[in-house]
Design a protein around this motif. Structure first.
Motif, PDB file in Angstrom:
ATOM      1  N   VAL B  82       0.845  -1.197   0.000  1.00  0.00           N
ATOM      2  CA  VAL B  82       0.000   0.000   0.000  1.00  0.00           C
ATOM      3  C   VAL B  82       0.880   1.247   0.000  1.00  0.00           C
ATOM      4  CG1 VAL B  82      -1.789   1.271   1.260  1.00  0.00           C
ATOM      5  CG2 VAL B  82      -1.818  -1.242   1.229  1.00  0.00           C
ATOM      6  N   HIS B  83       0.547   2.186  -0.882  1.00  0.00           N
ATOM      7  CA  HIS B  83       1.297   3.444  -0.979  1.00  0.00           C
ATOM      8  C   HIS B  83       0.317   4.592  -0.768  1.00  0.00           C
ATOM      9  CE1 HIS B  83       4.419   1.031  -3.163  1.00  0.00           C
ATOM     10  NE2 HIS B  83       3.336   0.390  -3.571  1.00  0.00           N
ATOM     11  N   TRP B  84       0.721   5.580   0.000  1.00  0.00           N
ATOM     12  CA  TRP B  84      -0.158   6.725   0.288  1.00  0.00           C
ATOM     13  C   TRP B  84       0.365   7.933  -0.471  1.00  0.00           C
ATOM     14  CZ3 TRP B  84      -3.938   6.206   4.427  1.00  0.00           C
ATOM     15  CH2 TRP B  84      -3.898   4.959   5.077  1.00  0.00           C
ATOM     16  N   ALA B  85      -0.500   8.570  -1.233  1.00  0.00           N
ATOM     17  CA  ALA B  85      -0.091   9.726  -2.028  1.00  0.00           C
ATOM     18  C   ALA B  85      -0.911  10.944  -1.625  1.00  0.00           C
ATOM     19  CB  ALA B  85      -0.276   9.438  -3.511  1.00  0.00           C
ATOM     20  N   ALA B  86      -0.245  11.943  -1.068  1.00  0.00           N
ATOM     21  CA  ALA B  86      -0.956  13.141  -0.614  1.00  0.00           C
ATOM     22  C   ALA B  86      -1.481  13.944  -1.791  1.00  0.00           C
ATOM     23  CB  ALA B  86      -0.042  13.999   0.249  1.00  0.00           C
ATOM     24  N   GLN B  90       2.897  12.945  -6.024  1.00  0.00           N
ATOM     25  CA  GLN B  90       3.362  11.755  -5.293  1.00  0.00           C
ATOM     26  C   GLN B  90       2.848  10.473  -5.940  1.00  0.00           C
ATOM     27  OE1 GLN B  90       2.656  11.677  -1.063  1.00  0.00           O
ATOM     28  NE2 GLN B  90       3.840  13.541  -0.667  1.00  0.00           N
ATOM     29  N   ILE B 243      -8.901   7.825  -1.378  1.00  0.00           N
ATOM     30  CA  ILE B 243      -9.105   7.381   0.005  1.00  0.00           C
ATOM     31  C   ILE B 243     -10.567   7.162   0.389  1.00  0.00           C
ATOM     32  CG2 ILE B 243      -6.941   8.314   0.941  1.00  0.00           C
ATOM     33  CD1 ILE B 243      -8.495  10.801   1.822  1.00  0.00           C
ATOM     34  N   LEU B 295      -3.130   4.910  -2.629  1.00  0.00           N
ATOM     35  CA  LEU B 295      -4.255   5.619  -2.009  1.00  0.00           C
ATOM     36  C   LEU B 295      -4.029   7.124  -2.160  1.00  0.00           C
ATOM     37  CD1 LEU B 295      -4.546   3.603   1.342  1.00  0.00           C
ATOM     38  CD2 LEU B 295      -6.056   3.442  -0.646  1.00  0.00           C
ATOM     39  N   ASP B 297      -5.009  11.101  -1.925  1.00  0.00           N
ATOM     40  CA  ASP B 297      -5.831  12.084  -1.211  1.00  0.00           C
ATOM     41  C   ASP B 297      -6.188  13.226  -2.173  1.00  0.00           C
ATOM     42  OD1 ASP B 297      -6.878  14.116   0.303  1.00  0.00           O
ATOM     43  OD2 ASP B 297      -5.410  14.008   1.910  1.00  0.00           O
ATOM     44  N   SER B 301      -9.124  15.034   1.808  1.00  0.00           N
ATOM     45  CA  SER B 301      -9.154  15.189   3.272  1.00  0.00           C
ATOM     46  C   SER B 301      -9.585  16.603   3.663  1.00  0.00           C
ATOM     47  CB  SER B 301      -7.791  14.840   3.881  1.00  0.00           C
ATOM     48  OG  SER B 301      -6.778  15.647   3.320  1.00  0.00           O
TER      49      SER B 301
END
Lengths: 226, 479
Positions: B82-86, B90, B243, B295, B297, B301
């Motif tokens: 899992v990779h989180w991309a703001a 990213q 997300i 994922l 954002d 958010s």
């Protein structure tokens, strides 16, 4: 590597009450929802006795442009498959290892049956399934070491053997079957396919054309069990 | 995708005079709304499901970080990454890094609006990776260097001839030298050509309609089967998603699946609903060796806890644009960016700024049809009104509009003057009318050039109200 992770989670957390009591309650609500995985609302058409669900499955699958036929035994279904392939001049069939269908006498009707993943150019595949879901005439099929997923997408025809005892009413009933299977196999399979009819597209002028990238025909053979 | 939202008015004018586009849009107006109505009428529980979907989404949004963490934990436990991309940058970088780690030359892609949102195709091409769109509509657009004009029917702005032209230009190298205007033959061509790409691709990229926290799975919903070949044949499967797509359990996902296809195409269920959980197991004979979930954002958010939070319930069914009289008249490209129609008019100002997309929330008659068909009951007109308020507060509205509003307020805040003016207007309009209709009206030719204006039948509302109250009093207050 995951600086984005903390940034995103911090922003999301800032939007809710994270005082000790509220945090504990929120975590408990999430844990319980996941643990109980209770159905939300099952429509009436997902309920019924065996005969009703069989009839509904047939009706909905046919409406979704699948061919459905009933057979007394698996042997009778295999004979019907061989006849159908022969009539269409299809001389090769790929199938899964688990059902031992390669043992059937295909050769006498000029058909070569192989057990392997599908390849580009394959004409027909024959696979088992986990469940048939009456509410929309949907098949649930799972991947396994002996059951490659490509069999459902590369061949021109996808033939599926469905035992009448595998017919359930709703998606929720099928998830229950999946969870039972997961207990035996040790967890979720890589792929769970829910298939309703044959491949299609309406991307050109909103006119429906069958056989886009997946099988041009989905043919379901229901074997009646007591 | 380049941003053309500031030019909405000019875009709309061009669209209204584009005969080919208008012909193509006719296919939409006659199709999706009618099919949805039939599907809804066949499921008596549909309205109840909409209520529950709204409530469940609200529950998810108020626990979003917890469900995402649960998803991450279960996805990882099944061998996924899992990779989180703001933000978009990213996400693009993460995808390119994965492609480079396996030396990828070509990438097949299932249909994904998020990949449009982050402008992924251009980025990959600039860095030496060739993306190939595999959804038939998206493939046609890629050949034409075009962009989707609808979130589920991307090539809805095109006619058969356009597709024939595109294939005739690009397919001779695959042996298809004859131009055809047979839709079935065109699709067969695409099928043959695409098989080569499916097999050759090093990486397959898909979106996700939902993520299931309980199992760490992603699901795609398609009719063609292209997404399945995209995620099954290459060595690496990358899911690019956002997300707000997470749902708690398989049962919860079922609720949304019952609403999605019916609201979108009017199908009882889409042909392929496919759950992917981790990479191929060690003894599996096919499937990808790596499974990555990005994922994103990218401003979502910020919507949480704001007046626009309800928009995060959106499941991207397209019912709002299918039923929108504005979308149906000008098509998706006029909106100037990735997300068109009512949902786009709310989402686009958030993602690219109200200074750029201020026209979009104004491009609405506020007829309310979008809200009335939304499967998760997003109050789209209300949210568009919030953007109008913000636009006004930031002095972004044109001076003519501000002056008009000021002029209106000058009357509206002075009841005596307002009543006198409306009584005079009422009198004048009745004098102008012939047989109860006004066929020409100064300053309102934008209306009367096209249709008659109905003349007021009686006095003003206030006059009628007064009269009614008097007669009620005479009758002892009972009516």
């Amino acid at each position: 590597m995951n600086s984005g992770r903390e940034q995103i989670l911090a922003k999301l957390r800032a939007k809710r009450d994270t005082s000790d009591a509220a945090e504990q309650a929120a975590r408990q609500r999430v844990a319980e929802r996941i643990q109980h995985h209770a159905p939300v609302l099952i429509p009436a058409r997902g309920l019924g006795d065996k005969a009703e669900l069989l009839a509904r499955f047939q009706q909905m699958a046919t409406e979704a442009i699948a061919d459905v036929s009933l057979h007394e035994t698996e042997t009778a279904a295999l004979a019907a498959i061989a006849d159908q392939l022969q009539q269409q001049g299809i001389t090769s069939l790929v199938t899964t290892a688990d059902a031992q269908w390669q043992q059937h006498d295909w050769a006498s009707q000029g058909i070569q049956c192989q057990v392997r993943p599908a390849q580009v150019g394959d004409h027909a595949s024959l696979t088992p399934c986990l469940a048939g879901i009456a509410e929309t005439g949907t098949l649930m099929i799972t991947s396994a070491p002996h059951h490659p997923t490509t069999l459902h997408f590369l061949p021109d025809w996808h033939l599926v053997m469905l035992r009448s005892s595998q017919i359930v009413g709703s998606y929720e009933d099928a998830w229950t079957r999946l969870r039972q299977q997961n207990q035996q196999t040790g967890g979720m399979p890589r792929t769970v396919n829910m298939i309703t009819g044959a491949s299609r597209s309406a991307d050109i002028e909103q006119r429906l054309q069958m056989g886009a990238h997946g099988p041009k025909r989905l043919i379901i053979f229901i074997v009646m069990e007591n | 995708m380049e941003i053309h939202s500031p030019e909405f008015k000019a875009n709309a004018r061009i669209a209204l005079h584009d005969a080919s586009l208008q012909k193509a849009l006719g296919n939409l107006r006659d199709g999706f709304p009618r099919k949805r109505a039939i599907a809804v009428s066949r499921l008596p529980e549909f309205e109840q499901l909409r209520d529950q979907a709204r409530d469940l989404k609200n529950h998810i949004l108020s626990h979003l970080d917890l469900y995402l963490e649960t998803f991450e934990r279960n996805c990882t436990a099944n061998g996924g990454q899992v990779h989180w991309a703001a933000d978009a940058e990213q996400a693009r970088q993460q995808i390119l890094d994965i492609c480079r780690s396996v030396g990828a030359k070509t990438v097949t892609k299932g249909k994904s609006m998020i990949s449009e949102e982050i402008n992924l195709n251009d980025y990959l091409e600039q860095h030496g990776v060739q993306p190939v769109e595999t959804d038939l509509g998206e493939y046609i657009l890629q050949l034409r260097h075009d962009h989707p004009s609808h979130i589920i029917a991307p090539a809805i702005h095109l006619n058969l001839e356009d597709v024939s032209d595109a294939f005739h230009e690009h397919h001779p190298k695959y042996g298809f030298t004859e131009r055809t205007e047979d839709a079935a033959e065109l699709m067969a061509e695409a099928r043959t050509v695409m098989r080569k790409h499916f097999v050759a691709a090093d990486v397959g990229i898909t979106g996700a309609n939902f993520l299931v926290a309980e199992t760490g799975s992603s699901i795609i919903v398609t009719n063609e089967g292209n997404g399945d070949l995209t995620q099954t044949l290459p060595k690496v499967h990358i899911v690019i998603t956002s997300i707000e797509k997470v749902v708690p359990t398989l049962e919860d996902m079922s609720l949304f699946l019952r609403l999605l296809a019916r609201s979108a195409t009017g199908q009882e269920f889409s042909v392929y609903n496919t759950l992917s959980t981790g990479p191929r197991r060690s003894t599996d004979q096919d499937g990808p060796e790596q499974y990555h979930v990005i994922l994103l954002d990218n401003g979502r958010s910020d919507m949480l806890g704001s007046e626009f939070q309800d928009m995060l319930r959106c499941i991207r069914c397209s019912a709002c644009m299918n039923h929108c009289p504005v979308y149906g008249s000008v098509g998706g490209h006029a909106y100037g960016w990735v997300y068109p129609g009512p949902m786009g008019s709310v989402l686009t100002p958030q993602l690219i700024g109200v200074d750029q997309a201020g026209h979009l929330p104004n491009a609405s008659t506020f007829c309310g049809k979008c809200e009335s068909v939304c499967p998760v009951r997003i109050p789209l007109p209300k949210l568009m009104r919030h953007w109008r308020e913000r636009e006004f507060e930031r002095h972004l509205t044109p001076s003519t509009v501000r002056q008009g509003l000021w002029g209106w307020a000058a009357f509206a805040k002075r009841p005596t003057l307002y009543r006198w003016m409306s009584r005079s207007a009422n009198f004048l309009l009745r004098r102008l009318a012939r047989n109860g209709r006004i066929s020409k009206l100064p300053l309102a030719t934008g209306w009367t050039d096209w249709r008659d204006m109905p003349a007021p039948q009686q006095g003003t509302f206030m006059d009628q109200w007064k009269k009614r109250q008097q007669s009620e009093q005479q009758q002892g207050g009972l009516l």
